[in-house]
Design an enzyme around this catalytic site. Structure first.
Site, PDB file in Angstrom:
ATOM      1  CG  HIS A  26      -0.292   0.321   2.520  1.00 46.34           C
ATOM      2  ND1 HIS A  26      -0.137   1.611   2.997  1.00 46.34           N
ATOM      3  CD2 HIS A  26       0.256  -0.487   3.462  1.00 46.34           C
ATOM      4  CE1 HIS A  26       0.480   1.580   4.161  1.00 46.34           C
ATOM      5  NE2 HIS A  26       0.739   0.321   4.466  1.00 46.34           N
ATOM      6  CB  CYS A  27       1.152   4.257  -1.791  1.00 47.69           C
ATOM      7  SG  CYS A  27      -0.395   4.505  -2.687  1.00 47.69           S
ATOM      8  CG  LEU A  28       1.179   8.626   1.186  1.00 47.20           C
ATOM      9  CD1 LEU A  28       1.426  10.057   0.737  1.00 47.20           C
ATOM     10  CD2 LEU A  28       1.469   8.474   2.681  1.00 47.20           C
ATOM     11  CB  THR A  29      -4.678   7.359  -0.934  1.00 46.01           C
ATOM     12  OG1 THR A  29      -4.084   7.363  -2.232  1.00 46.01           O
ATOM     13  CG2 THR A  29      -4.380   8.678  -0.229  1.00 46.01           C
ATOM     14  NE  ARG A  30      -2.569   5.679  -5.287  1.00 45.82           N
ATOM     15  CZ  ARG A  30      -1.587   5.945  -6.126  1.00 45.82           C
ATOM     16  NH1 ARG A  30      -1.587   5.402  -7.325  1.00 45.82           N
ATOM     17  NH2 ARG A  30      -0.599   6.719  -5.765  1.00 45.82           N
TER      18      ARG A  30
END
Length: 472
Positions: A26-30
């Site tokens: 995952h990244c910041l929002t996804r």
């Protein structure tokens, strides 16, 4: 803290189950999935899950927008699924199995430039600040800040130290990044890069003027042949060619050299031939290719049909970002900077960023009662205005499609204005609204006009289409 158990179960079911997940990060929002069989993912059902704000496929990954609570959702998901957590690098490696050869080539190019981007952003900001200090006449008689202030004149001169390190010595960073990406000895890449910009060499920026003035370049004289002692400051393609030569030489000699002497033989047999190739063959060839490419682009943008080139580029740049091919423009921009002291391509990229953000702003206004969507749309709008458009495009604009079309129309019009007035940027790296800091002083007013177009046209078109859709 939200309870994501039920939504995580639904997501696991609709991505094809645990057996279909090769990697997930995952990244910041996804959430970023690499699926063994992407066709098993039911996109329509996934987007019905309450926690999911949208989904898209990019760079071989199936990405699902969760929002700011993605880390909690991710923990719940991997616990429920019994899947080990994957790093972004693991996911990238796994994702390449889903790519065709061209996509892999572009992904590799992106991974070479990605570690350099923070330096380019800093360099762009520094050059933009110096532009304000020494290029804008704030005072009577056309005087600049550096003309009237000893302190700011000193600051201006001092800031050239990091700016020069970033842009003039760019080949060092490129050679290092190539060896890092290819898994070979990084320090050899750094040394190779230094040999391309060594103070012993004639500075590439001054070659044309020196030769026009009747100067004779210094050479290495080997009796029966000579090599010009010319550096490759700010040159991208020569550095990449030299670095890949180093990588493959190291790999070859590491395979054939006995382990007990590899520490001595491999570095020597990789680095020295790579340096020779760089200055005898690859450097001159790369310079020729880079100069030819930049001349073609510059000629196209400054010709009688420059407006058409601008319109096409402004219209297609965002779709190119969707494919991931946009990373290739970095090399063109850097070559334009090396050849012409600036780039007329980068302003159009900054305007495209702004246009995507403005289309999202239109959606925010039109859907102002949708508080759940605003968790994605507001950060996406801010991100696009600061030069990062993927959240805006994949999270909002492509979801509804018409904002995306409105954005690229606005981008095309703004690009025509920018190119029509030959707007040039000193550097790359600063996109979106802050991109104005990169613009050469004389062109700031017209770039501001183009920025206004990139804000107003997509915003107005998005609101107009949205209103008509509601009326229908």
């Amino acid at each position: 803290m939200s309870n994501f158990n039920q939504d995580a179960q639904l997501l696991l079911q609709h991505v094809g189950g645990k057996e279909n997940v090769a990697a997930v990060s995952h990244c910041l929002t996804r959430m970023r999935f690499v699926l063994k069989d992407p066709t098993l993912a039911d996109k329509d059902e996934i987007e019905k899950i309450p926690s999911v704000k949208g989904s898209f496929v990019n760079a071989g990954q199936f990405q699902i927008i969760i929002g700011n609570e993605v880390s909690e959702f991710y923990k719940e998901f991997i616990t429920l699924a019994g899947i080990d957590a994957s790093s972004k690098e693991d996911a990238k490696v796994a994702a390449k199995a889903n790519m065709n050869p061209i996509q892999r080539l572009v992904a590799n190019l992106a991974e070479i430039f990605a570690p350099i981007i923070p330096a380019l952003v800093i360099g762009g900001l520094i050059l933009g600040f110096r532009n304000v200090l020494e290029g804008i006449a704030f005072f009577e008689g056309g005087q600049t800040i550096t003309d009237v202030s000893v302190f700011w004149n000193g600051v201006n001169h001092f800031l050239w130290l990091p700016a020069e390190a970033i842009f003039h010595f760019l080949p060092v960073a490129i050679c290092w990044s190539v060896t890092r990406k290819m898994g070979t000895t990084q320090v050899l890449g750094i040394i190779l890069g230094i040999t391309l910009v060594s103070p012993q060499l004639f500075n590439a920026w001054g070659v044309a003027g020196f030769l026009e003035g009747g100067g004779v370049l210094p050479v290495w004289d080997f009796g029966f042949f000579t090599i010009d002692m010319v550096g490759y400051q700010a040159q991208v393609i020569p550095a990449m060619l030299a670095a890949f030569a180093l990588v493959y030489l190291e790999r070859i000699f590491r395979k054939i050299t006995p382990e007990y002497i590899s520490m001595i033989v491999v570095p020597f047999m990789a680095l020295v031939p790579a340096v020779i190739l760089a200055h005898v063959v690859l450097g001159p060839f790369g310079w020729w290719v880079g100069a030819g490419l930049s001349n073609v682009v510059y000629a196209g943008l400054t010709s009688a049909f420059g407006w058409l080139f601008a319109a096409v580029f402004g219209f297609l740049y965002a779709p190119i970002v969707v494919t991931g091919l946009h990373h290739m423009t970095n090399a063109i921009d850097l070559q334009l900077m090396a050849e012409f002291g600036g780039t007329n391509l980068w302003p159009m990229i900054a305007l495209s960023n702004i246009a995507q953000g403005s289309a999202v702003l239109g959606v925010i206004i039109a859907h102002r009662k949708n508080k759940d969507e605003q968790q994605v749309s507001i950060p996406a709008c801010i991100s696009a205005y600061l030069g990062v458009t993927e959240p805006a495009m994949f999270g909002i604009n492509l979801k509804y499609l018409y904002p995306f079309i409105c954005a690229i129309i606005g981008s095309a019009i703004a690009a025509v204005v920018s190119v029509g007035f030959n707007v040039m940027a000193n550097s790359i790296g600063v996109g979106g609204l802050p991109g104005i800091l990169s613009i050469q002083t004389a062109h700031i007013p017209m770039f501001a006009v183009a920025m206004g177009i990139a804000v107003i046209v997509p915003l107005a078109l998005t609101l107009l289409v949205s209103t008509r859709k509601k009326a229908a």
